[in-house]
Design a protein around this motif. Structure first.
Motif, PDB file in Angstrom:
ATOM      1  N   THR A 587       0.819  -1.208   0.000  1.00 46.17           N
ATOM      2  CA  THR A 587       0.000   0.000   0.000  1.00 46.17           C
ATOM      3  C   THR A 587       0.852   1.257   0.000  1.00 46.17           C
ATOM      4  N   TYR A 588       1.963   1.223   0.752  1.00 42.85           N
ATOM      5  CA  TYR A 588       2.849   2.385   0.818  1.00 42.85           C
ATOM      6  C   TYR A 588       3.464   2.691  -0.532  1.00 42.85           C
ATOM      7  N   LYS A 589       3.962   1.644  -1.184  1.00 45.70           N
ATOM      8  CA  LYS A 589       4.595   1.856  -2.484  1.00 45.70           C
ATOM      9  C   LYS A 589       3.569   2.261  -3.529  1.00 45.70           C
ATOM     10  N   GLN A 590       2.386   1.643  -3.449  1.00 42.25           N
ATOM     11  CA  GLN A 590       1.348   2.043  -4.387  1.00 42.25           C
ATOM     12  C   GLN A 590       0.984   3.513  -4.204  1.00 42.25           C
ATOM     13  N   THR A 591       0.972   3.935  -2.965  1.00 40.66           N
ATOM     14  CA  THR A 591       0.621   5.327  -2.678  1.00 40.66           C
ATOM     15  C   THR A 591       1.632   6.283  -3.281  1.00 40.66           C
TER      16      THR A 591
END
Length: 649
Positions: A587-591
């Protein structure tokens, strides 16, 4: 002894007396007036003069007060005549000489009277007026108008310059001689007032009327102080002796009544009674001070003071053993005293403030005496008739009070139950909103929910900021989901390995935690674990160290002692933590990727992005309003309909 004096041939309508010369004057329906001489030695009465001259019935006559040398008479011929009286010593019957004749009224003359100084003559007539005349010349001095019906009597005051008149309208009026104005009016008779006279040195009035009553009036206060009812028909005449201690009245009931003035005796009697009452009151106070309640109750009964007896009973009941002492005291009273106490208790029972003492006295008497003896009490019937209705009323009042108390208790229990359910629902919703947030924000949310209404504005600002971030994340993630998933597959594997190593390191750190790390019974939360894991992972990869810390809700917190005994539970939770770490990393990288693409898209097509943001904001605001409305419903005050719904559920 009674002497019959013959002379008149028809009914005698008026008599007047002159005490100094022992003369009597009479008038009759035979149109004549006669003068009689009274002999005090022999007690005989003889006629000394006859006056002829009236053409109709003669209704009234009066002798001059000072000299007794002349007299006046009036009748239904509307005329006033003045007669010369015979000289002293003449005992033979002679005709009287008429000195003066004057037509004075338009209707029958009912009364004529001389002033104390023989200067004026006052007359009263059926023409509703009273007139004042000069005694020498028969000149009219003034007319007194004010009565609504005929004037029956006129009297001069013995001390003041005023005249009293009585009328068929049931009133008595006092007129001033100087101005011939009405200064006072007395109302009290129900019908015509036939006679009125001054007594007690002109301070009081005595009147009698066709209602058969004789009334005593006080001129100063304008009030009736006494009413005497002995005659059965009209009272036509009233006279007072010289000492004013006896009164004689004559009425149409063919009776003459002699009245005696007992004012002095009554005053003396009242003074004696008052002195006795004061002495007994002092004696009663001494008995109460010495706590001799039996004698005090007996003395209060003698004085006929029911509420004094009530105060004594209350004083007995205030003592520690008051009920027992009161029962013993009542048992020692005589039968007549018990009957009086019951009669007093009937009066107490009419008031709700004293009904308890009255019911206790009644209960004690019913327990002490058998029914046969109670029936022998003189006033038991009237006492029970007074007790029953008020006792039923007190019993109904107590029943209503009990029902209201039970309903109040039932309402309070229902409100407490609903309030507890509402608080539990609010707590659940509060903790649900905290789950899934970062560590710092979760702690702030928990503090805001515990503080109540003071942090509502802060919570609303935080939720708006988080909503904007979530909207940006969701929009970018939906648009570029395919591209991000393809490019991030290799990074996902690496992050999985790093998260697994982090999980093993966290487990070893938890096992090595010392009990001194948590002092004062402190709970182990996600913030503690996050701080421990960050301290142990200083040499690890930068991407794994910058990941999201472990987040524990309030439901998953546990003490150090529980952690030592729950190794098996932690092993099952490690797997779920590993999965959550992988998801957090993705989720962090996607963000980050979405943010970069969003900036590029914003630069290329800003209008399309703004419409999407507005649409997302509308959805989020509708969800927020729904949540606030549900929270407001829970905080609303309970109503009767809500209680009924809760009871049905």
């Amino acid at each position: 002894n009674c002497q019959l004096c013959s002379g008149h041939t028809d009914i005698i309508l008026g008599v007047t007396v002159h005490r100094k010369r022992n003369l009597l004057a009479t008038c009759s329906k035979d149109n004549t007036v006669r003068v009689w001489k009274f002999d005090p030695d022999s007690g005989k009465v003889s006629c000394v003069g006859v006056g002829h001259g009236h053409t109709h019935i003669v209704g009234t006559v009066a002798i001059s007060s000072v000299t007794a040398s002349w007299m006046v008479s009036g009748g239904q011929d509307f005329t006033l005549k003045k007669w010369q009286l015979p000289k002293t010593g003449e005992e033979s019957c002679k005709d009287l000489k008429c000195i003066h004749t004057e037509r004075v009224h338009e209707k029958d003359i009912n009364c004529v009277v001389m002033s104390p100084n023989d200067k004026f003559i006052a007359t009263g007539s059926h023409d509703r007026t009273a007139k004042l005349w000069n005694a020498e010349t028969f000149a009219l001095v003034g007319v007194m108008r004010g009565h609504k019906r005929g004037v029956w009597c006129v009297q001069f005051s013995p001390v003041d310059q005023c005249i009293a008149t009585s009328s068929g309208d049931g009133t008595i009026k006092i007129w001033s001689i100087q101005g011939l104005e009405c200064v006072k009016t007395f109302e009290g008779h129900d019908s015509a007032v036939l006679r009125v006279t001054f007594i007690n040195r002109g301070m009081q009035l005595l009147s009698c009327g066709s209602d058969g009553l004789m009334k005593l009036w006080v001129i100063k206060s304008n009030t009736c102080v006494s009413t005497m009812d002995e005659h059965e028909d009209k009272v036509w005449s009233v006279t007072v002796n010289k000492e004013e201690d006896h009164i004689v009245t004559g009425g149409a009931d063919s009776s003459i009544i002699l009245w005696k003035d007992v004012t002095g005796e009554e005053v003396q009697k009242k003074q004696t009674e008052r002195e006795d009452f004061i002495l007994k009151e002092q004696q009663l106070s001494n008995l109460l001070h010495k706590k001799k309640y039996l004698r005090a109750i007996g003395l209060a009964i003698t004085l006929e003071q029911p509420f004094r007896v009530l105060n004594i009973i209350k004083e007995i009941l205030y003592n520690p053993d008051g009920k027992t002492e009161l029962e013993k005291t009542l048992q020692k009273l005589r039968v007549d005293q018990i009957d009086s106490v019951l009669r007093f208790a009937g009066e107490w029972n009419t008031n709700s403030r004293h009904c308890h003492e009255a019911q206790f006295v009644l209960n004690t008497v019913l327990k002490t005496y058998p029914p046969e003896e109670i029936l022998k009490f003189p006033n038991i019937k009237s006492t029970m008739e007074a007790f029953i209705p008020y006792t039923e009323r007190h019993f109904q009042r107590m029943n209503r009070l009990l029902q209201q108390a039970m309903f109040l208790e039932f309402t309070w229990s229902c409100m407490r139950r609903v309030t507890d359910n509402t608080q539990s629902v609010e707590n659940k919703q509060g903790f649900r909103s905290v789950e899934g947030l970062p560590e710092n924000e979760s702690d702030m949310k928990i503090r805001n929910h515990s503080s109540g209404g003071e942090s509502d504005s802060v919570n609303s600002m935080d939720t708006e900021d988080n909503d904007e971030k979530d909207r940006e994340t969701e929009e970018s993630a939906n648009e570029d989901n395919d591209s991000v998933n393809g490019s991030e597959s290799d990074d996902g594997c690496k992050s999985t390995e790093s998260s697994a190593s982090d999980g093993e390191q966290a487990e070893s750190d938890i096992e090595n935690i010392k009990p001194a790390a948590l002092s004062g019974g402190e709970r182990l939360t996600g913030s503690h674990l996050g701080s421990i894991s960050s301290s142990q992972d200083e040499g690890s990869d930068s991407e794994s160290s910058e990941g999201e810390p472990l987040v524990f809700s309030s439901q998953n917190t546990m003490s150090l002692e529980n952690l030592k005994g729950s190794e098996k539970v932690m092993s099952s939770k490690k797997k779920s933590q590993q999965k959550s770490n992988v998801q957090n990393t993705l989720t962090y990288k996607q963000t980050t990727e979405v943010k970069s693409r969003k900036r590029a898209q914003k630069e290329s097509d800003p209008e399309k992005l703004e419409t999407g943001e507005k649409r997302a904001r509308g959805l989020r605001s509708s969800q927020t309003e729904a949540e606030t409305n549900s929270a407001k419903r829970l905080k609303q005050p309970l109503t009767r309909s809500m209680l009924k719904k809760q009871k049905g559920r």
